[in-house]
Design an enzyme around this catalytic site. Structure first.
Site, short mmCIF file in Angstrom:
data_model
loop_
_atom_site.label_atom_id
_atom_site.label_comp_id
_atom_site.label_asym_id
_atom_site.label_seq_id
_atom_site.Cartn_x
_atom_site.Cartn_y
_atom_site.Cartn_z
N HIS A 62 0.84 -1.20 0.00
CA HIS A 62 0.00 0.00 0.00
C HIS A 62 0.88 1.25 0.00
CE1 HIS A 62 -4.17 -1.45 0.54
NE2 HIS A 62 -3.52 -2.55 0.86
N PRO A 63 0.45 2.27 -0.72
CA PRO A 63 1.21 3.52 -0.75
C PRO A 63 0.98 4.36 0.49
CG PRO A 63 -0.78 3.77 -2.03
CD PRO A 63 -0.75 2.34 -1.57
N SER A 79 -6.06 3.41 -5.94
CA SER A 79 -5.50 4.24 -4.87
C SER A 79 -5.62 5.72 -5.20
CB SER A 79 -4.04 3.88 -4.60
OG SER A 79 -3.95 2.62 -3.99
N GLU A 82 -9.23 6.75 -4.65
CA GLU A 82 -9.55 6.73 -3.22
C GLU A 82 -8.95 7.94 -2.50
OE1 GLU A 82 -9.72 1.87 -3.37
OE2 GLU A 82 -7.98 2.84 -2.45
N GLN A 83 -7.68 8.22 -2.78
CA GLN A 83 -7.04 9.35 -2.12
C GLN A 83 -7.63 10.68 -2.59
OE1 GLN A 83 -2.84 9.43 -1.39
NE2 GLN A 83 -2.68 7.19 -1.29
N PHE A 114 0.77 3.48 6.97
CA PHE A 114 -0.54 3.71 7.57
C PHE A 114 -1.60 3.38 6.53
CE2 PHE A 114 -4.14 6.58 8.45
CZ PHE A 114 -4.41 6.24 9.77
N ILE A 115 -2.53 2.53 6.90
CA ILE A 115 -3.58 2.10 5.97
C ILE A 115 -4.92 2.38 6.60
CG2 ILE A 115 -4.60 0.15 4.72
CD1 ILE A 115 -1.76 -1.16 4.90
N ALA A 117 -9.19 2.87 5.11
CA ALA A 117 -10.15 2.97 4.02
C ALA A 117 -10.65 4.41 4.02
CB ALA A 117 -11.29 1.98 4.22
N VAL A 118 -10.24 5.18 3.03
CA VAL A 118 -10.49 6.62 3.05
C VAL A 118 -11.87 7.01 2.53
CG1 VAL A 118 -8.03 7.19 2.89
CG2 VAL A 118 -9.39 7.04 0.80
#
Length: 165
Positions: A62-63, A79, A82-83, A114-115, A117-118
């Protein structure tokens, strides 16, 4: 669908970890009719039974949030969307500095990014979660990060199989 089609369609649901889709298919956990719930259940079962090193590999794939890959435009399409949905592509210089500091401190402490779900969260929500979770033990945070990975996978599957959720 055959194995190759399943892996092509769902191999990126768990970030850069097609082995999860492969194993879920091989175990008979992914079968038609495909629903987001059933595919997620099968893939999550594989993720949960993967070795610690494999799960850490998924986490490390994950980034960072609003990190170097985002700035360079090198995020996966999922990603990136999502971001951007959480406003992480529109940070002020001060906000970007805070995210960078949290990303660095978190990764140094836990050994993975740090992960979270945004979807449905704001940048302020995410920063508050950073502040809270940085205080967790490694075991607590490993659990939380894995739960968040599964939540992200479910959201992605809902997008891929919206008619059958």
């Amino acid at each position: 669908m055959d194995r190759a089609e399943i892996v092509a369609r769902f191999g990126g649901v768990f970030e850069h970890s097609p082995f999860i889709a492969e194993r879920a298919f091989d175990a008979g956990f992914i079968a038609e009719p495909l629903t987001a719930a059933d595919v997620h259940d099968g893939m999550a079962a594989i993720f949960r039974t993967a070795s610690t090193d494999e799960r850490l590999g998924v986490l490390r794939a994950h980034p960072d949030l609003a990190g170097k890959l985002a700035i360079a435009g090198d995020l996966t399409e999922d990603s990136r969307k999502e971001q951007a949905g959480a406003g992480l592509d529109r940070l002020s210089p001060d906000e970007h500095e805070r995210f960078t500091a949290f990303n660095t401190a978190y990764t140094e402490k836990f050994g993975f990014p740090f992960i979270i779900a945004v979807k449905g969260l704001t940048k302020d929500d995410i920063l508050a979660a950073f502040e809270q979770r940085i205080e967790n033990s490694r075991e607590q945070e490993l659990d939380t990060a894995c739960q968040q990975v599964e939540k992200i996978a479910r959201l992605r599957l809902d997008g891929l199989l919206p008619e059958n959720s």
